[in-house]
Design an enzyme around this catalytic site. Structure first.
Site, PDB file in Angstrom:
ATOM      1  N   LYS A 126     104.839  15.423  44.032  1.00  0.00           N
ATOM      2  CA  LYS A 126     105.081  15.027  45.416  1.00  0.00           C
ATOM      3  C   LYS A 126     104.241  14.478  46.220  1.00  0.00           C
ATOM      4  O   LYS A 126     104.704  14.028  47.390  1.00  0.00           O
ATOM      5  CB  LYS A 126     105.598  16.726  45.734  1.00  0.00           C
ATOM      6  CG  LYS A 126     106.859  16.971  45.143  1.00  0.00           C
ATOM      7  CD  LYS A 126     107.691  18.446  45.612  1.00  0.00           C
ATOM      8  CE  LYS A 126     108.731  18.687  44.866  1.00  0.00           C
ATOM      9  NZ  LYS A 126     109.437  19.964  45.379  1.00  0.00           N
ATOM     10  N   ASP A 131     113.735  19.302  50.198  1.00  0.00           N
ATOM     11  CA  ASP A 131     113.555  20.675  49.901  1.00  0.00           C
ATOM     12  C   ASP A 131     113.886  21.790  51.268  1.00  0.00           C
ATOM     13  O   ASP A 131     114.547  22.614  50.721  1.00  0.00           O
ATOM     14  CB  ASP A 131     112.251  21.037  49.344  1.00  0.00           C
ATOM     15  CG  ASP A 131     111.897  20.208  47.892  1.00  0.00           C
ATOM     16  OD1 ASP A 131     113.035  20.342  47.163  1.00  0.00           O
ATOM     17  OD2 ASP A 131     110.913  19.747  47.564  1.00  0.00           O
ATOM     18  N   GLY A 135     103.441  24.390  49.532  1.00  0.00           N
ATOM     19  CA  GLY A 135     104.094  23.135  49.618  1.00  0.00           C
ATOM     20  C   GLY A 135     105.515  23.820  49.957  1.00  0.00           C
ATOM     21  O   GLY A 135     106.060  23.115  50.923  1.00  0.00           O
TER      22      GLY A 135
HETATM   23  P1  ATR Z   1     104.547  26.134  46.302  1.00  0.00           P
HETATM   24  O1  ATR Z   1     104.311  24.551  46.147  1.00  0.00           O
HETATM   25  O2  ATR Z   1     105.537  26.490  45.295  1.00  0.00           O
HETATM   26  O3  ATR Z   1     104.755  26.721  47.521  1.00  0.00           O
HETATM   27  P2  ATR Z   1     101.440  26.562  46.165  1.00  0.00           P
HETATM   28  O4  ATR Z   1     101.396  25.517  46.866  1.00  0.00           O
HETATM   29  O5  ATR Z   1     100.546  27.035  45.006  1.00  0.00           O
HETATM   30  O6  ATR Z   1     103.008  26.534  45.592  1.00  0.00           O
HETATM   31  O7  ATR Z   1     101.564  28.069  46.946  1.00  0.00           O
HETATM   32  C1  ATR Z   1     101.731  29.190  46.426  1.00  0.00           C
HETATM   33  C2  ATR Z   1     101.823  30.145  47.727  1.00  0.00           C
HETATM   34  O8  ATR Z   1     101.721  31.507  47.259  1.00  0.00           O
HETATM   35  C3  ATR Z   1     100.724  30.502  48.610  1.00  0.00           C
HETATM   36  O9  ATR Z   1     101.016  30.921  50.060  1.00  0.00           O
HETATM   37  C4  ATR Z   1      99.566  31.381  47.855  1.00  0.00           C
HETATM   38  O10 ATR Z   1      98.737  32.067  48.784  1.00  0.00           O
HETATM   39  P3  ATR Z   1      97.319  31.451  49.141  1.00  0.00           P
HETATM   40  O11 ATR Z   1      97.596  30.221  49.981  1.00  0.00           O
HETATM   41  O12 ATR Z   1      96.538  32.426  49.746  1.00  0.00           O
HETATM   42  O13 ATR Z   1      96.734  31.030  47.621  1.00  0.00           O
HETATM   43  C5  ATR Z   1     100.560  32.412  47.369  1.00  0.00           C
HETATM   44  N1  ATR Z   1     100.133  33.177  46.345  1.00  0.00           N
HETATM   45  C6  ATR Z   1     100.156  32.790  45.115  1.00  0.00           C
HETATM   46  N2  ATR Z   1      99.791  33.744  44.393  1.00  0.00           N
HETATM   47  C7  ATR Z   1      99.522  34.805  45.299  1.00  0.00           C
HETATM   48  C8  ATR Z   1      99.002  36.133  44.901  1.00  0.00           C
HETATM   49  N3  ATR Z   1      98.489  36.692  43.939  1.00  0.00           N
HETATM   50  N4  ATR Z   1      98.738  36.837  46.068  1.00  0.00           N
HETATM   51  C9  ATR Z   1      99.098  36.374  47.285  1.00  0.00           C
HETATM   52  N5  ATR Z   1      99.636  35.093  47.654  1.00  0.00           N
HETATM   53  C10 ATR Z   1      99.505  34.363  46.699  1.00  0.00           C
END
Ligand code: ATR
Length: 276
Positions: free
Chosen positions: A64, A100, A129
């Site tokens: 993306k 989205d 994202g």
């Molecule tokens: P997407 O495109 O689906 O939004 P991403 O950009 O990888 O995926 O974002 C994932 C989100 O889930 C983020 O807000 C991430 O938190 P961080 O910015 O602190 O990494 C959150 N997230 C994923 N795993 C997590 C976990 N185990 N605990 C807390 N937050 C989590």
């Protein structure tokens, strides 16, 4: 009309099914192909597609952002979000959009139109994202405040600092969100917490949930996530994020074809397919 989706890996994408139903709605024949592009040769494959006779395409993970240098025009909202999920091809010109977040908001508004009022306060969990798209779309709507809560608070602050200043914004931790939860009319989970196989995880607990608040989760596998289950146990209104996929597809289809389509019957068919 010929469309396609790029991504890697694509697995069992629902997009051909959804766009097939939209083509049926407008009584047109067309195709929607899956193009799994391997990262090593992404640039060459995209350049080759520039010479093709398609009307548009969708972009999913992980491309993306990578697609953006190949576009001739980028819609201002997509530019602000920093990601493109839809490209319209007209006379060889590629224009990028992001449907989205707007798709998500359309679904939420369909079920809970009362949320979009001047006093409403939204809490968005996560700063990836998906969060960026949803936050930018919410920022175009009627509401008083948007707060982003994330494990890494700086990432939430970065999103907020890039917003055209229209409302009351905050970036807070999960513990601050739990402590101030009664201020919010809608809580929207955009993190991957709760998604299979980690079904027992959730970003925050809802002990201080405001009476009448709506709890929404963009995770839909499982359909009832731990967060949604806790919300239901408190008698709260809930919203399931699987509809986002259908509405973002409908918005992409409208950009490609100029026809308005109805997402609701497609959501019903999608739910039957998901066996919900
Ligand atoms: P997407 O495109 O689906 O939004 P991403 O950009 O990888 O995926 O974002 C994932 C989100 O889930 C983020 O807000 C991430 O938190 P961080 O910015 O602190 O990494 C959150 N997230 C994923 N795993 C997590 C976990 N185990 N605990 C807390 N937050 C989590």
């Amino acid at each position: 009309m010929r469309f396609f989706l790029i991504g890697y890996p694509l697995g069992h994408s629902m997009s051909p099914f959804l766009h097939g139903l939209f083509l049926d709605q407008i009584g047109q024949r067309g195709t929607y192909e899956l193009k799994e592009l391997i990262p090593e040769t992404f640039n060459d494959q995209i350049r080759a597609l520039k010479q093709s006779g398609y009307s548009g395409f969708n972009i999913t993970i992980p491309y993306k952002v990578d697609i953006m240098p190949f576009l001739d025009v980028i819609d201002p909202q997509a530019k602000a979000i920093g990601a493109v999920n839809t490209v319209v091809i007209k006379d060889g010109c590629w224009t990028g959009y992001n449907t989205d977040g707007a798709g998500y908001v359309q679904s939420l508004k369909y079920h809970y139109p009362q949320l979009f009022r001047p006093s409403s306060r939204f809490l968005v969990l996560g700063a990836g994202g998906a969060s960026r798209g949803i936050v930018h779309a919410l920022n175009n709507e009627t509401c008083a405040a948007i707060t982003i809560s994330n494990r890494t608070v700086e990432k939430a602050a970065t999103i907020i600092n890039a917003l055209p200043p229209k409302k009351d914004y905050q970036a807070i931790s999960f513990s601050e969100a739990e402590a101030t939860l009664d201020q919010y009319d809608a809580i929207i989970n955009t993190t991957s917490l709760g998604m299979e196989p980690n079904v027992d995880t959730q970003a925050i607990h809802l002990n201080r949930l405001k009476q009448g608040a709506v709890v929404s989760d963009i995770v839909y596998k499982p359909f009832v996530t731990a967060l949604i289950r806790e919300a239901m146990s408190k008698g709260a209104d809930v919203h399931h994020g699987h509809e986002m996929l259908v509405y973002q597809a409908a918005l992409a289809f409208e950009l490609w074809t100029g026809y308005n389509v109805d997402a609701r019957p497609v959501i019903e068919a999608f739910e039957t397919k998901l066996k919900l």
